[in-house]
Enzyme design. Structure first.
Site, PDB file in Angstrom:
ATOM      1  N   HIS A 105       0.807  -1.211   0.000  1.00 40.69           N
ATOM      2  CA  HIS A 105       0.000   0.000   0.000  1.00 40.69           C
ATOM      3  C   HIS A 105       0.846   1.271   0.000  1.00 40.69           C
ATOM      4  CE1 HIS A 105       0.354  -0.176   4.527  1.00 40.69           C
ATOM      5  NE2 HIS A 105       0.441   1.124   4.360  1.00 40.69           N
ATOM      6  N   ASP A 133       0.134  -7.640   1.335  1.00 41.04           N
ATOM      7  CA  ASP A 133       0.538  -6.254   1.539  1.00 41.04           C
ATOM      8  C   ASP A 133       2.062  -6.125   1.593  1.00 41.04           C
ATOM      9  OD1 ASP A 133       0.201  -3.554   1.760  1.00 41.04           O
ATOM     10  OD2 ASP A 133      -0.201  -3.551   3.907  1.00 41.04           O
ATOM     11  N   SER A 151       4.686   2.610   7.848  1.00 42.82           N
ATOM     12  CA  SER A 151       4.328   1.439   7.049  1.00 42.82           C
ATOM     13  C   SER A 151       5.506   0.966   6.217  1.00 42.82           C
ATOM     14  CB  SER A 151       3.158   1.774   6.121  1.00 42.82           C
ATOM     15  OG  SER A 151       1.982   1.986   6.844  1.00 42.82           O
TER      16      SER A 151
END
Length: 378
Positions: free
Chosen positions: A117, A147, A225
């Site tokens: 993402h 992911d 992230s």
């Protein structure tokens, strides 16, 4: 009659003397006031306090400092870019920053691991290393279900320090963890905490349930992230991916993809650009959608010449009289109960194309088993 001339001459010396005394008194007052003000100012400021000698860092503090220094060169700052028209009528486009995230060096060939993402909508990406040099990054492969994504930079080997890889199968709730990343664009930020829970399930950006996820209270914010979650030995144990928050910022619950998952997905992405998930060779549907109280996954259709076809699995079919016969119901694979399609995917994640698995079936009212050889995705 008074003589104004003689009277004025007598008064002038007295007036001059009086004026001189007044001037001297004024000067004395001013000097005194300034001196007193300086004294008061000095008294109000005081002298600098002496520095108390430090007793040194505690052993656990020293270990954290050393761990950060050793791991920092393995962590990178990722900037995603997009093209933007310079003017409405012009044809010139410039690349502008679209987002930021974190990542880490996987090997000395320039492969970098991050979240899918982070780079999902990027038209281009740049990677900044710990020495503040920036390199254009090219995509290698990605998997939205997990992911995870891999980028690559053409940097010299001496600038590339791969992160040490650990294991996630022996983690314990309560053990210390550290996260390094770039929250809100603040590069190389260290946060610490503990493992709050294990074996969590969260939904990935592709809609799939990620299993075995690590929960931590180490602060993870936007920009973290794709960054590493480390154990107290400085080994990678997870990739920070999500948080639970009502306002979008850290609220004490963060999640990381376990390193054991990362360690089989990333080599697949480097080798093939995608994850080659093994296939049974069937089209499946949730049992409850076909018939109430069917506990398992129904085989809707069997792919010709697949492992399932050769093993004799049966899909839904129609008789000559027009009635529909329910296909085989898969109830377990390799002894692991399955109740949904994601359950089957999770069981097969640990397998490779060419492996054979035991599939437990319910065919009508009869329970049976079949050995199915898994095939590679088409």
């Amino acid at each position: 009659m008074l003589d104004p001339t003689s009277n004025g001459a007598t008064e002038r010396p007295r007036i001059a003397a009086t004026a001189g005394l007044l001037v001297l008194a004024g000067l004395a007052f001013l000097v005194g006031s300034r001196w007193q003000g300086n004294v008061l100012q000095a008294e109000s400021q005081g002298e600098p306090r002496p520095v108390t000698p430090s007793s040194g860092l505690l052993p656990e503090e020293r270990a954290t400092v050393n761990l950060f220094r050793e791991t920092q060169p393995s962590v990178v700052y990722i900037t995603t870019l997009r093209e933007q028209r310079v003017s409405f009528f012009g044809r010139r486009f410039d690349r502008v920053q679209d987002g930021t995230g974190s990542g880490f060096l996987w090997d000395d060939r320039g492969h970098i691991v991050t979240n899918f993402h982070v780079i999902r909508n990027a038209q281009a990406a740049e990677v900044t290393l710990y020495d503040q040099t920036t390199w254009p990054a090219s995509p290698v492969g990605s998997d939205q279900d997990m992911d995870l994504a891999v980028l690559r930079i053409e940097a010299p080997p001496e600038k590339l320090r791969p992160i040490p890889v650990g294991s996630s199968n022996d983690l314990q709730v309560g053990q210390s963890v550290l996260a390094i990343g770039n929250p809100f664009g603040l590069d190389y930020t260290l946060t610490t905490g503990v493992i709050s829970a294990l074996d969590r399930e969260v939904q990935s950006i592709g809609g799939r349930e990620l299993q075995g996820v690590i929960q931590t209270d180490a602060a993870i914010n936007p920009g973290n992230s794709g960054g590493p979650l480390l154990d107290s030995s400085g080994r990678l144990i997870g990739v920070n991916t999500q948080i639970v928050s009502s306002g979008g910022a850290w609220a004490g619950i963060g999640f990381a993809i376990p390193v054991d998952t990362v360690n089989w997905v990333v080599p697949e992405l480097i080798a093939h650009g995608r994850v080659n998930r093994p296939q049974l060779g069937v089209t499946l549907v949730e049992g409850s959608r076909v018939r109430p109280r069917v506990d398992g996954v129904v085989v809707l259709e069997v792919t010709r010449n697949s492992g399932a076809d050769r093993a004799g699995l049966r899909g839904v079919r129609q008789t000559r009289r027009g009635s529909v016969v329910l296909g085989d119901v898969i109830t377990a694979i390799e002894g692991e109960p399955v109740r949904s399609v994601p359950d089957i995917r999770a069981v097969l994640e640990g397998q490779q194309p060419g492996d054979s698995v035991t599939v437990s079936l319910l065919r009508g009212e009869e329970e049976t088993e079949a050995e199915v050889r898994l095939s590679a995705p088409q």
